[in-house]
Design a protein around this motif. Sequence first.
Motif, PDB file in Angstrom:
ATOM      1  N   ILE A  56     -22.255  26.422 -38.955  1.00 39.50           N
ATOM      2  CA  ILE A  56     -22.777  25.625 -40.066  1.00 39.50           C
ATOM      3  C   ILE A  56     -22.888  24.171 -39.602  1.00 39.50           C
ATOM      4  O   ILE A  56     -21.913  23.597 -39.112  1.00 39.50           O
TER       5      ILE A  56
ATOM      6  N   PHE B 231     -21.766  20.160 -42.709  1.00 37.74           N
ATOM      7  CA  PHE B 231     -20.761  20.352 -43.750  1.00 37.74           C
ATOM      8  C   PHE B 231     -20.371  18.980 -44.310  1.00 37.74           C
ATOM      9  O   PHE B 231     -20.376  17.983 -43.582  1.00 37.74           O
TER      10      PHE B 231
ATOM     11  N   TYR C 190     -25.932  23.426 -43.770  1.00 40.58           N
ATOM     12  CA  TYR C 190     -25.063  23.573 -44.934  1.00 40.58           C
ATOM     13  C   TYR C 190     -25.863  23.383 -46.221  1.00 40.58           C
ATOM     14  O   TYR C 190     -26.682  22.468 -46.344  1.00 40.58           O
TER      15      TYR C 190
END
Length: 554
Positions: free
Chosen positions: A334, A337, A365
Amino acid sequence: MSTTALPSALPDAAATDTAVRDEAPEAPRTYLVRTLGCQMNVHDSEHMAGMLEQAGYTRASSQDEAANAADVVVINTCAVRENAANKLYGNLGQLAGIKATRPGMQIAVGGCLAQKDRGDIVAKAPWVDVVFGTHNLDALPVLLERARHNEAAQVEIAESLQVFPSTLPTKRESVYAGWVSISVGCNNTCTFCIVPHLRGKERDRRPGEILAEVEALVAAGAIEVTLLGQNVNSYGVEFGDRGAFAKLLRACGQIEGLERVRFTSPHPAAFTDDVIAAMAETPNVMPQLHMPLQSGSDRILRAMRRSYRSEKFLGILDRVRAAMPDASITTDIIVGFPGETEEDFAETMRVVEASRFSSAFIFQYSPRPGTPAATMEDQLPKAVVQERFERLLALQERIGAEEANTQVGRTLEVLVAEGSGRKDGATHRLSGRAADNRLVHFGLTTSPDDVAPHPSVDLTRAPADLDDPRLADVVPAGVPRPGDMVTVTVTRAAPHHLIAEPADVAGLVVRRTRSGDAWVAREKARLGGGEDEHSHGTPAPSGPVSLGLPTLRR
């Protein structure tokens, strides 16, 4: 369980359909299932198809599937990514016009987004007939019949698991490979993930039930099985055996006729050396591992509530490669974040460089309502996330190409897949998976200038009639069937696939398998030339009897 009946958006069509059914016998209604999301959703869709067929529906033809022209269209949804809702309502918008021209057509929405949004789906798309959740897959045929009878949309969402999905009838997509759930739900609390909320706490199946299902798949012709769970290496905690997953892998190694065992997905925090040993010491467990990293920054891993750190992650990969030097390792990451700094992102780049993944699923994200991360401060601007995503993608593309190039010159045994790559028809290549799960496009001859066996038949497509050479009692040499094994030599590589030619100058070396035989039986049945004994349309052998599935009135 919450149940809601809502007024139908198309009462005239429903009334017309009722009148037709009263006047004349009804032909079998057709269905199709559209799947959005992960492997768990793919397997859930197989259960939905199995229940519909048990209830008297028949699968729509490939032409009707492409046109969404079925009597029942089921969309199995995902809620993990932000664009999941956009995909659903985009699909529903297309179906609205089709439904207006097809009296009696029904649309059902199931899966994670249905579990999350419930009656909101019908409020936004009033032409939907049925909404059901992740905990009550078994209710689909009942709800469809109830919606037809009541001429009103049915929304039924269970708050906890009603029937373990693996006990339900199953219509397998493949005759040579199958999914087998070992658990459902998840006990982790990752701040970005909504899966525990939608799938519930982890529920483990007993080993005997799992092995019985695997044996039944093998008896029906499958030679490859993938064990499924949100966190497979925590399997056994519910019944008090923390070593249960390694034992399960070893037990799969004792099943005669099972050639390939895979699993997804493990969690780095719970991944133990006994699993590595079981993988290395069990011949039919493949040298492949999907190990989600998510971030290389220890600070971000803490914010994600991922209970491992980057050095532990890299240590796992080192031990896996020490035990299985040829292992192919893939991951999930990801980018962006909340609170991720440039220094944090640099740590992810460092860990990716060190990990040497053969491929990676890289996600930007996106906040999911109901998750802790969605309300965190320091949400990053889209432009920042996009720029980091592009940098990480470029790094992984370079690494993927370098790792793929190490395969050039190797001789591989490839399991021939059904269907083909986008260019296979033009290049006269077929596709399949090597032991480490790399995608391989392979030729039928050692030279593109050579005439391939049966040049008049397109082996990249499904048989058009019973004269297809793959359906012959004695299949010509050099002609592989889906489910057969072929031996090839890698000649070129790209980041996401390998190109290979026959290892023998005389032509393609094909090893016939029971899976190839099962594919032939299924295709002959489809073309009207025999009975299909390989649909796997019954519950797992040791599962309870499922009650209450209605059958369609004729």
